[in-house]
Design an enzyme around this catalytic site. Structure first.
Site, PDB file in Angstrom:
ATOM      1  N   CYS A 150     -92.388 -21.951  26.470  1.00  0.00           N
ATOM      2  CA  CYS A 150     -91.372 -21.991  25.403  1.00  0.00           C
ATOM      3  C   CYS A 150     -91.398 -20.619  24.711  1.00  0.00           C
ATOM      4  O   CYS A 150     -92.466 -20.160  24.279  1.00  0.00           O
ATOM      5  CB  CYS A 150     -91.686 -23.104  24.412  1.00  0.00           C
ATOM      6  SG  CYS A 150     -91.778 -24.716  25.217  1.00  0.00           S
ATOM      7  N   CYS A 199    -101.033 -23.250  27.575  1.00  0.00           N
ATOM      8  CA  CYS A 199     -99.896 -24.076  27.984  1.00  0.00           C
ATOM      9  C   CYS A 199     -99.072 -23.311  29.020  1.00  0.00           C
ATOM     10  O   CYS A 199     -98.907 -22.099  28.923  1.00  0.00           O
ATOM     11  CB  CYS A 199     -99.028 -24.416  26.779  1.00  0.00           C
ATOM     12  SG  CYS A 199     -97.697 -25.564  27.190  1.00  0.00           S
ATOM     13  N   GLU A 210    -107.224 -25.603  19.266  1.00  0.00           N
ATOM     14  CA  GLU A 210    -106.924 -25.769  17.834  1.00  0.00           C
ATOM     15  C   GLU A 210    -106.594 -27.221  17.471  1.00  0.00           C
ATOM     16  O   GLU A 210    -105.948 -27.935  18.244  1.00  0.00           O
ATOM     17  CB  GLU A 210    -105.690 -24.931  17.467  1.00  0.00           C
ATOM     18  CG  GLU A 210    -105.908 -23.444  17.583  1.00  0.00           C
ATOM     19  CD  GLU A 210    -104.631 -22.652  17.261  1.00  0.00           C
ATOM     20  OE1 GLU A 210    -104.689 -21.435  17.281  1.00  0.00           O
ATOM     21  OE2 GLU A 210    -103.590 -23.293  16.984  1.00  0.00           O
ATOM     22  N   CYS A 220     -93.209 -19.691  21.259  1.00  0.00           N
ATOM     23  CA  CYS A 220     -94.512 -20.324  20.988  1.00  0.00           C
ATOM     24  C   CYS A 220     -95.663 -19.370  21.277  1.00  0.00           C
ATOM     25  O   CYS A 220     -95.698 -18.710  22.326  1.00  0.00           O
ATOM     26  CB  CYS A 220     -94.638 -21.572  21.846  1.00  0.00           C
ATOM     27  SG  CYS A 220     -96.257 -22.320  21.766  1.00  0.00           S
ATOM     28  N   CYS A 267     -98.839 -22.907  16.108  1.00  0.00           N
ATOM     29  CA  CYS A 267     -99.719 -23.373  17.165  1.00  0.00           C
ATOM     30  C   CYS A 267    -100.132 -22.203  18.065  1.00  0.00           C
ATOM     31  O   CYS A 267     -99.287 -21.465  18.552  1.00  0.00           O
ATOM     32  CB  CYS A 267     -98.935 -24.424  17.944  1.00  0.00           C
ATOM     33  SG  CYS A 267     -99.675 -24.918  19.456  1.00  0.00           S
ATOM     34  N   CYS A 282    -103.290 -33.145  13.733  1.00  0.00           N
ATOM     35  CA  CYS A 282    -102.567 -32.696  14.928  1.00  0.00           C
ATOM     36  C   CYS A 282    -103.600 -32.218  15.942  1.00  0.00           C
ATOM     37  O   CYS A 282    -104.460 -31.402  15.613  1.00  0.00           O
ATOM     38  CB  CYS A 282    -101.613 -31.560  14.546  1.00  0.00           C
ATOM     39  SG  CYS A 282    -100.774 -30.824  15.955  1.00  0.00           S
TER      40      CYS A 282
END
Ligand code: SF4
Length: 356
Positions: free
Chosen positions: A119, A115, A93, A122, A343, A108
């Site tokens: 976190c 990932c 993205e 997220c 995100c 961005c």
């Protein structure tokens, strides 16, 4: 899946030096390499055309694109989210955010597919880590965002590495991309227009400092004490807040750039007045400013929790408390609330057609 795999190279993957070596081997003037890349950066804008023979040979040698547009969402506020398809069919993205100024926009970009940082609030990390992006795939995101900005009558003025992934865990490719995006010979962008964000990988901050690029640094802190932080961000168990801030201080001293502290307010988790005071205390004497972020709910978290955004009233109270205790702080405007703004959300939705 291994972190680095061999992918077909596209033109955005090449540095001017690599392209110069290729051009020399093919009998073209290597000194023209920066111009060729500049034309790639300005495709559809500058009237310059490269010689046909060079154009043909480049197309044969580097036939692919590093990232092509797979899906596009436009919010009522003009925020545009792009889902880009990579050569191995994975997706990533990038987001274009219109500025208050009517002719400017911010972009961005992502640094990894998925990932590994975990976190808890997220959406990106819920699908796990797949691989690092190549420098060309990062450059291509920048080029897509510039085209989007131009077609909206705006100029891309800033670029932040705050999309999918942890930039410090793919630093060689992030730095290679930044060097190309901000290379004065390529005429595209300036170092000061770029911000690299991290959840606090101390060795990565040191490496970024040693690279001496003069880009901005942003720290995703999200809590003023190690216990709360480690509960939200597993990386908090590896790096203490004081060590992260000390690394940022060294970066600030070297680069002269003010560090941004990213702080996403979560109802009842990190938004009390005591936590505002603790955060302000951490920043006393430091050249840092706080960006308070509104949380975009993403459903059940990695550990099965449900987070909620802090109320508007509590957000204002938290902001006022920070300021009353000497912190420089701002509330970042919520972006694209009517689209998959968080995100990783658009990518996750695209992978689940039944949810559309
Ligand atoms: S917030 Fe950033 S670092 Fe943390 S899991 Fe999501 S993408 Fe990774």
């Amino acid at each position: 899946m291994p972190a680095s795999i061999s992918l077909p190279r596209s033109l955005p993957d090449l540095s001017p030096e690599e392209l110069a070596a290729w051009m020399q081997a093919k009998g073209f003037k290597p000194s023209h390499a920066p111009r060729v890349i500049r034309q790639l950066f300005d495709a559809g804008v500058s009237g310059d055309r490269m010689p046909e023979t060079l154009d043909e040979q480049l197309s044969q040698a580097f036939p692919g694109t590093a990232a092509s547009l797979a899906r596009r969402q436009v919010s009522e506020d003009g925020t545009t989210k792009l889902l880009l398809k990579l050569p191995d069919s994975r997706t990533v993205e990038s987001v274009l955010m219109p500025d208050y100024h009517p002719t400017r926009a911010s972009g961005c970009v992502s640094s990894q597919v998925g990932c590994a940082m975990g976190c808890d609030f997220c959406a990106t990390t819920q699908t796990g880590f797949e691989r690092n992006l190549t420098s060309g795939e990062i450059v291509e995101q920048f080029l897509h965002l510039r085209r989007e900005a131009r077609s909206a009558g705006r100029t891309l003025r800033t670029l932040v590495f705050m999309g999918m992934g942890e930039p410090m865990l793919n630093l060689p490719n992030v730095l290679a991309a930044v060097r190309r995006i901000a290379d004065p010979r390529l005429g595209a962008f300036g170092w000061r227009q770029i911000t690299i964000s991290t959840v606090g990988i101390v060795p990565g901050i040191e490496e970024l400092r040693e690279a001496r690029l003069g880009v901005h640094l942003a720290l995703s802190l999200h809590a003023p004490d190690d216990a709360t932080r480690a509960d939200l961000l597993p990386v908090g168990k590896r790096f203490a807040i004081e060590d992260i801030l000390a690394a940022a201080d060294r970066y600030q001293a070297e680069s002269g750039r003010i560090t941004t502290i990213q702080y996403c307010l979560l109802d009842g988790v990190n938004d009390s007045l005591a936590q505002a005071r603790d955060l302000a205390r951490l920043l006393t004497g430091r050249r840092m400013h706080v960006n308070l972020l509104r949380y975009n709910p993403t459903g059940l978290s990695l550990r099965g929790r449900t987070y909620a955004p802090t109320s508007v009233e509590q957000t204002e109270t938290f902001l006022a408390e920070l300021r009353a205790h000497g912190a420089i702080a701002h509330l970042r405007r919520a972006r694209g609330p009517d689209i998959d703004a968080a995100c990783g959300q658009l990518r996750r939705r695209a992978a689940q057609p039944a949810a559309l």
